[in-house]
Design an enzyme around this catalytic site. Structure first.
Site, short mmCIF file in Angstrom:
data_model
loop_
_atom_site.label_atom_id
_atom_site.label_comp_id
_atom_site.label_asym_id
_atom_site.label_seq_id
_atom_site.Cartn_x
_atom_site.Cartn_y
_atom_site.Cartn_z
N ALA A 105 0.98 -1.53 -0.19
CA ALA A 105 -0.05 -0.66 -0.18
C ALA A 105 0.84 1.28 -0.04
O ALA A 105 2.25 1.04 1.14
CB ALA A 105 -0.45 -0.32 1.13
N GLY A 150 0.53 -5.33 0.91
CA GLY A 150 0.49 -5.88 -0.32
C GLY A 150 0.47 -5.92 -1.47
O GLY A 150 -0.19 -6.81 -2.20
N GLU A 153 0.67 -9.90 -1.18
CA GLU A 153 -0.45 -10.07 -1.28
C GLU A 153 -1.34 -10.06 -2.50
O GLU A 153 -2.44 -11.15 -2.88
CB GLU A 153 -2.27 -9.49 -0.68
CG GLU A 153 -1.66 -9.20 1.27
CD GLU A 153 -2.17 -8.65 2.27
OE1 GLU A 153 -3.65 -9.86 2.13
OE2 GLU A 153 -1.83 -7.43 2.18
N GLU A 173 3.20 -6.33 7.82
CA GLU A 173 1.97 -5.34 8.01
C GLU A 173 2.16 -5.13 9.34
O GLU A 173 1.43 -3.74 9.75
CB GLU A 173 0.52 -5.47 8.31
CG GLU A 173 -0.22 -5.49 6.42
CD GLU A 173 1.27 -5.81 5.49
OE1 GLU A 173 1.39 -7.42 5.58
OE2 GLU A 173 0.20 -6.26 4.37
#
Ligand code: CO8
Length: 311
Positions: A105, A150, A153, A173
């Site tokens: 992110a 992310g 992910e 995270e």
């Protein structure tokens, strides 16, 4: 062979030199023009013997491909285009930014958002991940650098992952006091089990290609090359080159069969066995009336390679 593009008037059209899009491409491929959703997301349709392979590239060098609002929005547009492309047989997701696949992110942009904007953005990001995961075609993530948070992910939404020598994976995270909330806890658990996932999420540890291979996170690893240039840029793209080899192995197979197999396998881990077998039967039923199935039988009898048309 990699070349061309079908251009659509509504989309931007840009020219890229091989150098601007990453070292290794210049070794094997000739880029002419790419159809771009914008400069940060590029979609290439391969031609010639590689027709049917699509390469979707992230190119946001200044933020290491961090997922910003605009990048996610353009990524979703590209996915929609791929979903509706009947000629697309295999999709490779890669980065053209040396040393990185995706830094997760966009932490800087996130800091400027209101709570409502954060919520809206997270929804869009999660939707984009689902849209990638549910593409009908097989997808391959080429990991030629850091895939963190992310970014990791995102790669878990692909069917296969290929690691170049410089791949670094991790879910940091919890070090940011959040959790891998874009499907990471679920998708990684399905892939490698809860104990291994907990170890990676609790520690936030970063790891390289071989631990990833031994845990079953990646399907293949490219050995480091002996002679590297100073910044190792020649190694960027080796994962992509290997991913192309995988794509070429999938390409000649019956496209409808591959799509149906993907659908059936995707259901296998989320439904009970009886339902899973029903889903498999339904998927099988889709291939029975195809011309390709008859072509496969004919080719076997005639001792030649089948030519499948996706019909
Ligand atoms: N967001 C914004 N900018 C970033 C990010 C990021 N995630 N990562 C790197 N950048 C920026 C840097 O700030 C820097 O900018 P500047 O030049 O203006 O200082 C530029 O990119 C280059 O970065 P580096 O100098 O650090 O480049 P390196 O090549 O040395 O390192 C790394 C690259 C390894 C990628 C490193 O930048 C890094 O570790 N980045 C942070 C990675 C990270 O922690 N990601 C996790 C983010 S959290 C997340 O993804 C949660 C998703 C959960 C979603 C939940 C949905 C519900």
């Amino acid at each position: 062979m990699l070349r061309s593009f079908v251009s659509r008037p509504t989309l931007g059209r840009i020219s890229l030199s091989p150098r601007t899009v990453g070292g290794a491409l210049s070794i094997h491929c000739k880029w002419v023009t790419t159809e771009a959703v914008n400069n940060e997301v590029q979609l290439v349709r391969h031609t010639g013997a590689d027709q049917g392979i699509l390469t979707l590239s992230l190119h946001r060098p200044k933020a290491k491909n961090a997922l910003s609002r605009s990048l996610v929005s353009d990524f979703r547009k590209a996915l929609e285009e791929i979903r509706n492309d009947r000629e697309a047989r295999v999709v490779i997701l890669r980065s053209t930014v040396p040393g990185v696949f995706c830094a997760g992110a966009d932490l800087k942009e996130r800091a400027t958002m209101s709570p409502a904007e954060v919520e809206q953005f997270l929804y869009s990001m999660k939707m984009s991940f689902k849209e990638l995961e549910s593409l009908p075609q097989p997808t391959i993530a080429a990991l030629d650098g850091a895939a963190l948070g992310g970014g990791f992910e995102l790669s878990l939404c692909c069917d296969l992952r290929i690691a170049g020598p410089r791949a670094i994976l991790g879910l940091p995270e919890t070090s940011l006091a959040i959790i891998p909330g874009a499907g990471g806890t679920l998708r990684l658990t399905r892939l490698i089990g809860s104990s291994q996932t907990k170890a990676l999420v609790f520690t936030g540890r970063r790891f390289g290609p071989y631990p990833a291979l031994s845990m079953g996170i990646v399907n293949d690893v490219v050995e480091p090359v002996e002679c590297m240039d100073e910044k190792n840029t020649e190694e960027h793209g080796l994962g992509y080159e290997r991913a192309l080899e995988w794509a070429r192995e999938i390409l000649p197979n019956g496209p409808i069969a591959v799509r149906m197999a993907k659908r059936s396998i995707d259901h296998a881990s989320s439904v009970d066995p009886a339902t899973g077998l029903d889903v498999e039967q339904l998927c099988y039923a889709q291939v029975i009336p195809t011309e390709d199935r008859l072509e496969g039988l004919r080719a076997f009898k005639e001792k030649r390679k089948p030519v499948y048309k996706g019909r």
